[in-house]
Write an enzyme that holds these catalytic residues in place. Structure first.
Site, PDB file in Angstrom:
ATOM      1  N   HIS A  84      -5.476   3.790  -1.456  1.00 27.59           N
ATOM      2  CA  HIS A  84      -6.632   4.177  -1.028  1.00 27.59           C
ATOM      3  C   HIS A  84      -7.082   5.391  -1.421  1.00 27.59           C
ATOM      4  O   HIS A  84      -6.488   6.260  -1.151  1.00 27.59           O
ATOM      5  CB  HIS A  84      -6.756   4.019   0.393  1.00 27.59           C
ATOM      6  CG  HIS A  84      -8.199   4.222   1.126  1.00 27.59           C
ATOM      7  ND1 HIS A  84      -8.204   4.046   2.409  1.00 27.59           N
ATOM      8  CD2 HIS A  84      -9.333   4.674   0.663  1.00 27.59           C
ATOM      9  CE1 HIS A  84      -9.245   4.222   2.709  1.00 27.59           C
ATOM     10  NE2 HIS A  84     -10.063   4.717   1.566  1.00 27.59           N
ATOM     11  N   HIS A 125      -4.321  -4.439   7.891  1.00 27.84           N
ATOM     12  CA  HIS A 125      -3.995  -3.372   8.772  1.00 27.84           C
ATOM     13  C   HIS A 125      -3.166  -3.375   9.866  1.00 27.84           C
ATOM     14  O   HIS A 125      -3.185  -4.335  10.680  1.00 27.84           O
ATOM     15  CB  HIS A 125      -5.370  -3.047   9.193  1.00 27.84           C
ATOM     16  CG  HIS A 125      -5.607  -1.630   9.622  1.00 27.84           C
ATOM     17  ND1 HIS A 125      -5.266  -0.991  10.444  1.00 27.84           N
ATOM     18  CD2 HIS A 125      -6.196  -0.515   8.672  1.00 27.84           C
ATOM     19  CE1 HIS A 125      -5.432   0.319  10.472  1.00 27.84           C
ATOM     20  NE2 HIS A 125      -6.012   0.706   9.144  1.00 27.84           N
ATOM     21  N   GLY A 126      -2.140  -2.554   9.937  1.00 28.11           N
ATOM     22  CA  GLY A 126      -1.369  -2.619  11.009  1.00 28.11           C
ATOM     23  C   GLY A 126      -0.126  -3.882  11.250  1.00 28.11           C
ATOM     24  O   GLY A 126       0.540  -4.094  11.991  1.00 28.11           O
ATOM     25  N   ARG A 177      -9.226   8.158  -0.750  1.00 28.17           N
ATOM     26  CA  ARG A 177     -10.380   8.575   0.112  1.00 28.17           C
ATOM     27  C   ARG A 177     -11.207   9.617  -0.271  1.00 28.17           C
ATOM     28  O   ARG A 177     -10.541  10.644  -1.453  1.00 28.17           O
ATOM     29  CB  ARG A 177      -9.794   9.293   1.624  1.00 28.17           C
ATOM     30  CG  ARG A 177      -8.801   7.985   2.056  1.00 28.17           C
ATOM     31  CD  ARG A 177      -8.398   8.371   3.398  1.00 28.17           C
ATOM     32  NE  ARG A 177      -9.149   8.398   4.508  1.00 28.17           N
ATOM     33  CZ  ARG A 177      -9.495   7.468   5.486  1.00 28.17           C
ATOM     34  NH1 ARG A 177      -8.609   6.636   5.876  1.00 28.17           N
ATOM     35  NH2 ARG A 177     -10.323   7.584   6.412  1.00 28.17           N
ATOM     36  N   ASN A 194       0.867  -1.093   0.028  1.00 29.21           N
ATOM     37  CA  ASN A 194       0.037   0.137   0.033  1.00 29.21           C
ATOM     38  C   ASN A 194       1.104   1.344   0.007  1.00 29.21           C
ATOM     39  O   ASN A 194       1.723   1.297   0.998  1.00 29.21           O
ATOM     40  CB  ASN A 194      -0.878  -0.074   1.097  1.00 29.21           C
ATOM     41  CG  ASN A 194      -1.882   1.104   1.342  1.00 29.21           C
ATOM     42  OD1 ASN A 194      -1.399   2.210   1.002  1.00 29.21           O
ATOM     43  ND2 ASN A 194      -3.078   0.871   1.695  1.00 29.21           N
ATOM     44  N   ARG A 196       3.407  18.637   1.864  1.00 25.65           N
ATOM     45  CA  ARG A 196       3.994  20.053   1.310  1.00 25.65           C
ATOM     46  C   ARG A 196       3.293  20.405   0.100  1.00 25.65           C
ATOM     47  O   ARG A 196       3.598  21.329  -0.353  1.00 25.65           O
ATOM     48  CB  ARG A 196       5.440  19.607   0.988  1.00 25.65           C
ATOM     49  CG  ARG A 196       6.353  19.648   1.954  1.00 25.65           C
ATOM     50  CD  ARG A 196       6.702  21.180   2.448  1.00 25.65           C
ATOM     51  NE  ARG A 196       7.458  21.368   3.441  1.00 25.65           N
ATOM     52  CZ  ARG A 196       8.878  21.516   3.311  1.00 25.65           C
ATOM     53  NH1 ARG A 196       9.358  21.581   2.047  1.00 25.65           N
ATOM     54  NH2 ARG A 196       9.674  21.621   4.404  1.00 25.65           N
ATOM     55  N   GLU A 209     -11.404  -9.252   3.021  1.00 25.21           N
ATOM     56  CA  GLU A 209      -9.957  -8.858   3.629  1.00 25.21           C
ATOM     57  C   GLU A 209     -10.354  -8.611   5.083  1.00 25.21           C
ATOM     58  O   GLU A 209     -11.204  -7.918   5.598  1.00 25.21           O
ATOM     59  CB  GLU A 209      -9.456  -7.520   3.039  1.00 25.21           C
ATOM     60  CG  GLU A 209      -8.196  -7.125   3.812  1.00 25.21           C
ATOM     61  CD  GLU A 209      -7.419  -5.553   3.327  1.00 25.21           C
ATOM     62  OE1 GLU A 209      -8.011  -5.373   2.096  1.00 25.21           O
ATOM     63  OE2 GLU A 209      -6.627  -5.137   3.932  1.00 25.21           O
ATOM     64  N   THR A 215      -6.862   6.562  10.414  1.00 23.40           N
ATOM     65  CA  THR A 215      -6.809   5.798   9.469  1.00 23.40           C
ATOM     66  C   THR A 215      -8.029   4.718   9.401  1.00 23.40           C
ATOM     67  O   THR A 215      -8.810   4.970  10.371  1.00 23.40           O
ATOM     68  CB  THR A 215      -5.528   4.792   9.506  1.00 23.40           C
ATOM     69  OG1 THR A 215      -5.411   3.815   8.528  1.00 23.40           O
ATOM     70  CG2 THR A 215      -5.751   3.976  10.696  1.00 23.40           C
ATOM     71  N   THR A 216      -8.267   3.842   8.546  1.00 27.91           N
ATOM     72  CA  THR A 216      -9.398   2.834   8.644  1.00 27.91           C
ATOM     73  C   THR A 216      -9.501   2.503  10.025  1.00 27.91           C
ATOM     74  O   THR A 216      -8.640   1.762  10.568  1.00 27.91           O
ATOM     75  CB  THR A 216      -9.384   1.934   7.552  1.00 27.91           C
ATOM     76  OG1 THR A 216      -9.002   2.413   6.251  1.00 27.91           O
ATOM     77  CG2 THR A 216     -10.711   1.300   7.437  1.00 27.91           C
ATOM     78  N   GLU A 245      -8.642   0.640  -2.980  1.00 21.96           N
ATOM     79  CA  GLU A 245      -9.426   0.825  -1.745  1.00 21.96           C
ATOM     80  C   GLU A 245     -10.286   2.102  -1.844  1.00 21.96           C
ATOM     81  O   GLU A 245      -9.739   3.005  -2.300  1.00 21.96           O
ATOM     82  CB  GLU A 245      -8.454   1.013  -0.503  1.00 21.96           C
ATOM     83  CG  GLU A 245      -7.864  -0.454  -0.007  1.00 21.96           C
ATOM     84  CD  GLU A 245      -6.902  -0.116   1.108  1.00 21.96           C
ATOM     85  OE1 GLU A 245      -7.013   0.962   1.673  1.00 21.96           O
ATOM     86  OE2 GLU A 245      -6.167  -1.291   1.530  1.00 21.96           O
ATOM     87  N   ARG A 274      -7.100  12.959   1.168  1.00 18.03           N
ATOM     88  CA  ARG A 274      -5.951  13.485   1.982  1.00 18.03           C
ATOM     89  C   ARG A 274      -4.787  12.974   1.764  1.00 18.03           C
ATOM     90  O   ARG A 274      -3.560  13.370   2.098  1.00 18.03           O
ATOM     91  CB  ARG A 274      -6.553  12.998   3.450  1.00 18.03           C
ATOM     92  CG  ARG A 274      -6.019  11.519   3.711  1.00 18.03           C
ATOM     93  CD  ARG A 274      -6.064  11.269   5.142  1.00 18.03           C
ATOM     94  NE  ARG A 274      -7.571  11.576   5.598  1.00 18.03           N
ATOM     95  CZ  ARG A 274      -7.999  10.631   6.766  1.00 18.03           C
ATOM     96  NH1 ARG A 274      -7.281  10.217   7.526  1.00 18.03           N
ATOM     97  NH2 ARG A 274      -9.378  11.000   7.082  1.00 18.03           N
ATOM     98  N   HIS A 295       1.039   6.141   2.050  1.00 15.84           N
ATOM     99  CA  HIS A 295       1.695   6.984   3.134  1.00 15.84           C
ATOM    100  C   HIS A 295       3.063   7.799   2.172  1.00 15.84           C
ATOM    101  O   HIS A 295       3.626   8.634   2.972  1.00 15.84           O
ATOM    102  CB  HIS A 295       2.370   6.536   4.190  1.00 15.84           C
ATOM    103  CG  HIS A 295       0.898   5.893   4.892  1.00 15.84           C
ATOM    104  ND1 HIS A 295       0.099   6.993   5.202  1.00 15.84           N
ATOM    105  CD2 HIS A 295       0.552   4.834   5.578  1.00 15.84           C
ATOM    106  CE1 HIS A 295      -0.789   6.392   5.939  1.00 15.84           C
ATOM    107  NE2 HIS A 295      -0.692   5.050   5.949  1.00 15.84           N
TER     108      HIS A 295
HETATM  109  N1  PXP Z   1      -6.077  -2.709   4.417  1.00 16.96           N
HETATM  110  C1  PXP Z   1      -7.106  -1.829   4.474  1.00 16.96           C
HETATM  111  C2  PXP Z   1      -8.456  -1.990   4.126  1.00 16.96           C
HETATM  112  C3  PXP Z   1      -6.724  -0.503   4.759  1.00 16.96           C
HETATM  113  O1  PXP Z   1      -7.613   0.418   4.830  1.00 16.96           O
HETATM  114  C4  PXP Z   1      -5.172  -0.360   5.026  1.00 16.96           C
HETATM  115  C5  PXP Z   1      -4.989   1.015   5.204  1.00 16.96           C
HETATM  116  O2  PXP Z   1      -5.087   1.673   4.384  1.00 16.96           O
HETATM  117  C6  PXP Z   1      -4.144  -1.435   4.934  1.00 16.96           C
HETATM  118  C7  PXP Z   1      -5.000  -2.629   4.584  1.00 16.96           C
HETATM  119  C8  PXP Z   1      -2.879  -1.266   5.254  1.00 16.96           C
HETATM  120  O3  PXP Z   1      -2.861  -0.887   6.647  1.00 16.96           O
HETATM  121  P1  PXP Z   1      -1.221  -0.439   7.206  1.00 16.96           P
HETATM  122  O4  PXP Z   1      -0.930   0.839   6.466  1.00 16.96           O
HETATM  123  O5  PXP Z   1      -1.713  -0.335   8.566  1.00 16.96           O
HETATM  124  O6  PXP Z   1      -0.275  -1.701   6.644  1.00 16.96           O
END
Ligand code: PXP
Length: 248
Positions: A43, A191-192, A45, A7, A18, A151, A100-101, A70, A49, A10
């Site tokens: 993603h 996620h995480g 959004r 992903n 900036r 997921e 975040t989600t 996403e 953002r 970030h």
């Molecule tokens: N899966 C989904 C549905 C998410 O929204 C995110 C964060 O955008 C991720 C996975 C990835 O999560 P992380 O950035 O914490 O690895």
């Protein structure tokens, strides 16, 4: 082998701090692909953002691996998905105040809407995935709305701070994954996730086919570089997979 989708949100987060042109999420995606990522996740959004519409177009045009988009299940995003034709759309809940989600979808309160969204995506040959918490009712509902995959939200597992809580989250993930697998849904997770907490997921939840990982890989890339950061995660997945052959 579990497929790693990197992903790149970030990378765009840093750029948007900036409002400039660097760093470029496409450049990160191309490095991730060369390092062995199976696919790229971004993603878009509603508040834009981090990732922007143009990022999605550029990713679709220039990456050579599958693009997992996403997005929230809203008309604006469905229109963008249909115009862009990513490999897969992952529907996530969105709340403008969240960092975040924060949790999985509540499919039960929007079944009719999700059936329609899924139908529109599938007509364009876009795979339809739903981000949910490891909850029996949500898994069954995902099947009812004809998702291709779920997921599983690993956020609470990743944040758990005691062995008891971790064990409990892993058991929930395992149960939901097995149930989804038995219903014919493909199982992904994300996620995480980090190099430290991925091994237990691979060990305990062997039905997972894809992992979506962003924050940890991009964070480590600041210190070790994007290429090395992706390779380290792939090595972590590979080394644990070899211990897992008899697990299902
Ligand atoms: N899966 C989904 C549905 C998410 O929204 C995110 C964060 O955008 C991720 C996975 C990835 O999560 P992380 O950035 O914490 O690895």
């Amino acid at each position: 082998m579990i497929k790693l989708f990197v992903n790149v949100d970030h990378v765009a987060t840093v750029r948007e701090a900036r409002k400039t042109y660097e760093p470029d999420p496409l450049e990160a995606a191309i490095i991730a692909e060369k390092a062995g990522a199976y696919g790229i996740t971004a993603h878009l959004r509603e508040d834009r953002r981090h990732v922007q519409d143009d990022d999605i177009r550029r990713l679709k045009d220039h990456i050579t691996t599958p693009l997992n988009l996403e997005m929230a299940a809203v008309e604006e995003m469905v229109t963008i998905a249909i115009a862009t034709k990513p490999f897969q759309v992952s529907i996530v809940p969105e709340n403008r105040q969240e960092i975040t989600t924060e949790g999985g979808l509540n499919i039960l309160e929007q079944e009719g809407h999700l059936i329609e969204v899924g139908h529109n995506l599938k007509e364009m040959d876009i795979l339809f995935s739903l981000f949910i918490d490891p909850d029996e009712d949500q898994v069954i509902a995902a099947k009812r709305v004809k998702a291709d995959s779920i997921e599983l939200n690993t956020g609470p597992y990743s944040e758990s701070s005691s062995i008891n809580a971790t064990t409990q989250h892993l058991a929930q993930l395992r149960k939901a994954a097995m149930q989804a697998h038995e219903l014919g849904l493909r199982v992904f997770a994300g996620h995480g996730l980090t190099i430290d907490n991925v091994p237990a997921i691979i060990r305990d939840v062997p039905w997972i086919e894809e992992l979506n990982i962003g924050h940890h890989i991009i964070s480590r890339s600041i210190f070790v570089g994007m290429d090395q950061s992706v390779r380290d995660m792939i090595d972590c997945i590979k080394s644990k997979m070899t211990l897992n052959v008899d697990k299902v």
